[in-house]
Design an enzyme around this catalytic site. Structure first.
Site, mmCIF file in Angstrom:
data_model
loop_
_atom_site.group_PDB
_atom_site.id
_atom_site.type_symbol
_atom_site.label_atom_id
_atom_site.label_comp_id
_atom_site.label_asym_id
_atom_site.label_seq_id
_atom_site.Cartn_x
_atom_site.Cartn_y
_atom_site.Cartn_z
ATOM 1 N N ASN A 7 15.948 12.274 -10.268
ATOM 2 C CA ASN A 7 15.008 12.408 -11.386
ATOM 3 C C ASN A 7 15.852 12.408 -12.659
ATOM 4 O O ASN A 7 16.484 13.403 -12.999
ATOM 5 C CB ASN A 7 14.211 13.708 -11.238
ATOM 6 C CG ASN A 7 13.141 13.846 -12.302
ATOM 7 O OD1 ASN A 7 13.082 13.046 -13.247
ATOM 8 N ND2 ASN A 7 12.297 14.844 -12.171
ATOM 9 N N ARG A 90 12.368 8.845 -9.315
ATOM 10 C CA ARG A 90 11.107 9.178 -9.966
ATOM 11 C C ARG A 90 11.025 8.354 -11.253
ATOM 12 O O ARG A 90 11.919 8.427 -12.105
ATOM 13 C CB ARG A 90 11.077 10.664 -10.300
ATOM 14 C CG ARG A 90 9.810 11.023 -11.000
ATOM 15 C CD ARG A 90 9.723 12.476 -11.354
ATOM 16 N NE ARG A 90 8.434 12.700 -11.994
ATOM 17 C CZ ARG A 90 8.213 13.594 -12.923
ATOM 18 N NH1 ARG A 90 9.180 14.386 -13.316
ATOM 19 N NH2 ARG A 90 7.017 13.717 -13.456
ATOM 20 N N HIS A 179 1.646 13.024 -12.995
ATOM 21 C CA HIS A 179 1.779 13.982 -11.871
ATOM 22 C C HIS A 179 1.253 13.385 -10.567
ATOM 23 O O HIS A 179 0.846 14.117 -9.655
ATOM 24 C CB HIS A 179 0.968 15.281 -12.117
ATOM 25 C CG HIS A 179 1.503 16.188 -13.180
ATOM 26 N ND1 HIS A 179 0.684 16.960 -13.973
ATOM 27 C CD2 HIS A 179 2.764 16.464 -13.563
ATOM 28 C CE1 HIS A 179 1.421 17.672 -14.809
ATOM 29 N NE2 HIS A 179 2.689 17.377 -14.580
ATOM 30 N N LEU A 208 -0.927 23.004 -12.023
ATOM 31 C CA LEU A 208 -0.802 23.865 -13.199
ATOM 32 C C LEU A 208 0.629 24.380 -13.290
ATOM 33 O O LEU A 208 1.012 25.324 -12.600
ATOM 34 C CB LEU A 208 -1.793 25.042 -13.101
ATOM 35 C CG LEU A 208 -3.260 24.678 -12.817
ATOM 36 C CD1 LEU A 208 -4.106 25.935 -12.703
ATOM 37 C CD2 LEU A 208 -3.820 23.758 -13.897
ATOM 38 N N GLY A 209 1.424 23.701 -14.099
ATOM 39 C CA GLY A 209 2.813 24.116 -14.315
ATOM 40 C C GLY A 209 3.003 24.224 -15.811
ATOM 41 O O GLY A 209 2.086 24.631 -16.536
ATOM 42 N N ASN A 210 4.185 23.820 -16.302
ATOM 43 C CA ASN A 210 4.337 23.774 -17.748
ATOM 44 C C ASN A 210 3.452 22.642 -18.286
ATOM 45 O O ASN A 210 2.734 22.783 -19.253
ATOM 46 C CB ASN A 210 5.815 23.592 -18.103
ATOM 47 C CG ASN A 210 6.066 23.995 -19.521
ATOM 48 O OD1 ASN A 210 5.301 24.790 -20.106
ATOM 49 N ND2 ASN A 210 7.093 23.435 -20.121
ATOM 50 N N GLY A 211 3.493 21.492 -17.592
ATOM 51 C CA GLY A 211 2.478 20.448 -17.804
ATOM 52 C C GLY A 211 1.375 20.675 -16.797
ATOM 53 O O GLY A 211 1.642 21.149 -15.696
ATOM 54 N N ARG A 240 1.251 21.851 -24.925
ATOM 55 C CA ARG A 240 0.366 20.751 -25.343
ATOM 56 C C ARG A 240 -1.063 21.232 -25.495
ATOM 57 O O ARG A 240 -1.527 22.084 -24.737
ATOM 58 C CB ARG A 240 0.389 19.616 -24.311
ATOM 59 C CG ARG A 240 1.726 18.955 -24.144
ATOM 60 C CD ARG A 240 1.588 17.698 -23.266
ATOM 61 N NE ARG A 240 2.888 17.216 -22.871
ATOM 62 C CZ ARG A 240 3.319 17.169 -21.599
ATOM 63 N NH1 ARG A 240 2.535 17.555 -20.599
ATOM 64 N NH2 ARG A 240 4.516 16.710 -21.332
ATOM 65 N N ASN A 334 1.643 30.627 -8.260
ATOM 66 C CA ASN A 334 2.073 32.023 -8.448
ATOM 67 C C ASN A 334 1.107 32.938 -9.179
ATOM 68 O O ASN A 334 1.102 34.137 -8.930
ATOM 69 C CB ASN A 334 3.379 32.058 -9.255
ATOM 70 C CG ASN A 334 4.515 31.398 -8.532
ATOM 71 O OD1 ASN A 334 5.045 31.955 -7.579
ATOM 72 N ND2 ASN A 334 4.885 30.203 -8.956
ATOM 73 N N GLU A 384 7.252 17.216 -4.738
ATOM 74 C CA GLU A 384 7.295 15.813 -5.161
ATOM 75 C C GLU A 384 8.529 15.110 -4.607
ATOM 76 O O GLU A 384 8.479 13.952 -4.211
ATOM 77 C CB GLU A 384 7.290 15.734 -6.686
ATOM 78 C CG GLU A 384 5.990 16.239 -7.278
ATOM 79 C CD GLU A 384 6.089 16.525 -8.767
ATOM 80 O OE1 GLU A 384 5.951 15.570 -9.532
ATOM 81 O OE2 GLU A 384 6.289 17.688 -9.148
HETATM 82 P P1 AMP Z 1 6.442 24.445 -13.348
HETATM 83 O O1 AMP Z 1 6.407 23.516 -14.522
HETATM 84 O O2 AMP Z 1 5.623 23.947 -12.181
HETATM 85 O O3 AMP Z 1 7.807 24.903 -12.950
HETATM 86 O O4 AMP Z 1 5.662 25.778 -13.815
HETATM 87 C C1 AMP Z 1 6.107 26.562 -14.901
HETATM 88 C C2 AMP Z 1 5.020 27.579 -15.214
HETATM 89 O O5 AMP Z 1 4.750 28.383 -14.063
HETATM 90 C C3 AMP Z 1 5.411 28.538 -16.325
HETATM 91 O O6 AMP Z 1 4.309 28.752 -17.193
HETATM 92 C C4 AMP Z 1 5.723 29.822 -15.568
HETATM 93 O O7 AMP Z 1 5.495 30.957 -16.338
HETATM 94 C C5 AMP Z 1 4.699 29.741 -14.451
HETATM 95 N N1 AMP Z 1 5.091 30.661 -13.375
HETATM 96 C C6 AMP Z 1 6.145 30.572 -12.554
HETATM 97 N N2 AMP Z 1 6.211 31.668 -11.752
HETATM 98 C C7 AMP Z 1 5.169 32.462 -12.094
HETATM 99 C C8 AMP Z 1 4.682 33.719 -11.655
HETATM 100 N N3 AMP Z 1 5.284 34.413 -10.680
HETATM 101 N N4 AMP Z 1 3.553 34.214 -12.251
HETATM 102 C C9 AMP Z 1 2.947 33.538 -13.232
HETATM 103 N N5 AMP Z 1 3.351 32.344 -13.694
HETATM 104 C C10 AMP Z 1 4.436 31.810 -13.139
#
Ligand code: AMP
Length: 403
Positions: A7, A90, A179, A208-211, A240, A334, A384
């Site tokens: 990546n 990727r 994604h 649901l991550g940072n993106g 965003r 999480n 991924e």
């Molecule tokens: P990613 O982009 O998939 O790595 O996700 C990042 C997001 O996941 C960030 O907003 C983190 O705060 C959230 N995150 C990771 N671990 C936890 C957790 N234990 N509880 C709440 N949010 C989490």
């Protein structure tokens, strides 16, 4: 068979080496701050972990660092670069050309370059990574796995914007979605867990991550997704905006004199959870602030959950029958409180959420709805890189048979 997954970003190179015999990770690492005065290599293989400063003025040099780490007598895992059978890459944007993963030819590289204007931050470093990898591993197949490919099954009514038609024909303006590898991975895995044939499985995947993005999957195929021409559209993300009235652009330009670049930064880097909360783009920190009574942090979580819930409702209407809602990504896997805020009170839509099961679930495959729920709510950690490795193996084997 060992498959290397790459990546390549503008300033980082992430890699994972899989043993496809058992799909185990032999080694993984990252070269960070490529192009800066001092770069860093983090590499791990089983218990062995190293972090060190290094020089990586460009992607070629980053690849050299990765290869040295993989070959190292102490923490390395291969004897020679010939041990790597194929390399999977990727690639963010495959436009309308790539509907599946493909072996990388000169023509494919040219097309990835043709899509630079649609993904100016991602496709150029992706291509730089491909070029460097082909130099480092010249005699093995290289395979491109596109973030957009899974969404190429969307019907036209889902991907067209109501703009003058020639903007689609001449400037390729339409919804592409991103994604895709994650949505494909978790939808396939969810079907497997529930014992429903993939080709008959209807679900809504929530990455649901940072993106963040949601996808409506009918009969195993993407029929709509929340990100658009760019990743800005859709639900609220770390930094965003997600959906908002495009007239805000004119308003800000006239009222505050903002330039296009300023607004690009504002909507992509300073908005979302960060902009609303004023605390952070990180859900953990926002959650902590909310628990401590910070009203804006509470509001940020509230808006975030509300928007996801709205998309779930919309996609249930798109799908008709929804077998499952699948949560993935750092927040989806999480943040049990966020899942709860999204899913409670949806009994009229056939969703009976189980708060007890939900609260007990963290970063593992789980069902978090009640036995009487018509729609199964699930958590499925995404992977991924593994899907890229699987695709790479399949494409490499198919190519070998043909030649
Ligand atoms: P990613 O982009 O998939 O790595 O996700 C990042 C997001 O996941 C960030 O907003 C983190 O705060 C959230 N995150 C990771 N671990 C936890 C957790 N234990 N509880 C709440 N949010 C989490």
């Amino acid at each position: 068979m060992d498959i290397l997954v790459i990546n390549s970003g503008s300033s980082s190179l992430k890699y994972l080496l899989f043993d496809m015999g058992n799909e185990g990770v032999l080694a993984k690492g990252i070269v960070e701050k490529i192009g800066e005065e001092t770069s860093f290599l983090k590499h791990s293989a089983g218990e062995n972990e190293i972090t060190r400063e290094a020089k990586a003025p460009d992607h070629d040099a980053a690849f050299d660092l990765m290869i040295q780490a993989l070959l190292d007598k102490g923490h390395g895992v291969i004897q020679s670069t010939d041990d790597v059978s194929a390399v999977g890459h990727r690639v963010v944007h495959g436009g309308e050309t790539f509907v599946e993963s493909t072996v990388i030819t000169d023509e494919v590289k040219q097309t990835i370059e043709d899509y630079f204007p649609l993904a100016p931050l991602h496709n150029p470093p992706n291509l730089a990574g491909i070029r460097a990898a082909q130099k480092a591993f010249p005699s093995v197949p290289h395979v491109a796995v596109f973030d957009t490919a899974f969404h190429q099954t969307m019907p036209k009514r889902a991907y067209m914007y109501a703009l003058p038609y020639e903007l689609y024909e001449e400037d390729r303006i339409r919804k592409y979605g991103f994604h895709g590898t994650s949505h494909r991975f978790v939808s396939m895995r969810a079907a497997e867990i529930l014992g429903i044939p993939r080709g008959e499985f209807n679900c809504i995947t929530c990455h649901l991550g940072n993106g963040c993005s949601l996808t409506a999957v009918r009969d195993g195929k993407s029929v709509d997704t929340s990100m658009g021409l760019t990743p800005l559209e859709g639900v609220v993300m770390g930094t965003r905006t997600g959906d908002f009235d495009p007239a805000i652009v004119f308003y800000l330009a006239r009222r505050r004199g903002y330039s296009l670049d300023e607004m690009d930064k504002l909507f992509n880097k300073q908005s979302g959870l960060l902009g609303l909360s004023g605390v952070s783009n990180d859900m953990r920190e926002i959650h902590e602030a909310a628990e401590g009574g910070n009203e804006r942090a509470r509001l940020a979580i509230d808006v975030f959950a509300y928007r996801v819930r709205k998309y779930i409702g919309a996609y249930m209407a798109v799908l008709g029958r929804t077998d499952a809602i699948v949560f993935t990504g750092g927040i989806g896997e999480n943040a049990c409180g966020v899942r709860e805020a999204i899913c409670t009170g949806l009994e009229p839509l056939g969703i009976v959420f189980d708060s007890g099961k939900n609260a007990a679930t963290r970063v593992e495959e789980a069902i978090v709805s009640g036995a009487d729920s018509r729609v199964t709510v699930m958590v499925v950690p995404t992977n991924e890189e593994l899907l890229i490795a699987r695709d790479t193996l399949a494409v490499a084997e198919k190519t070998a048979v043909k030649t």
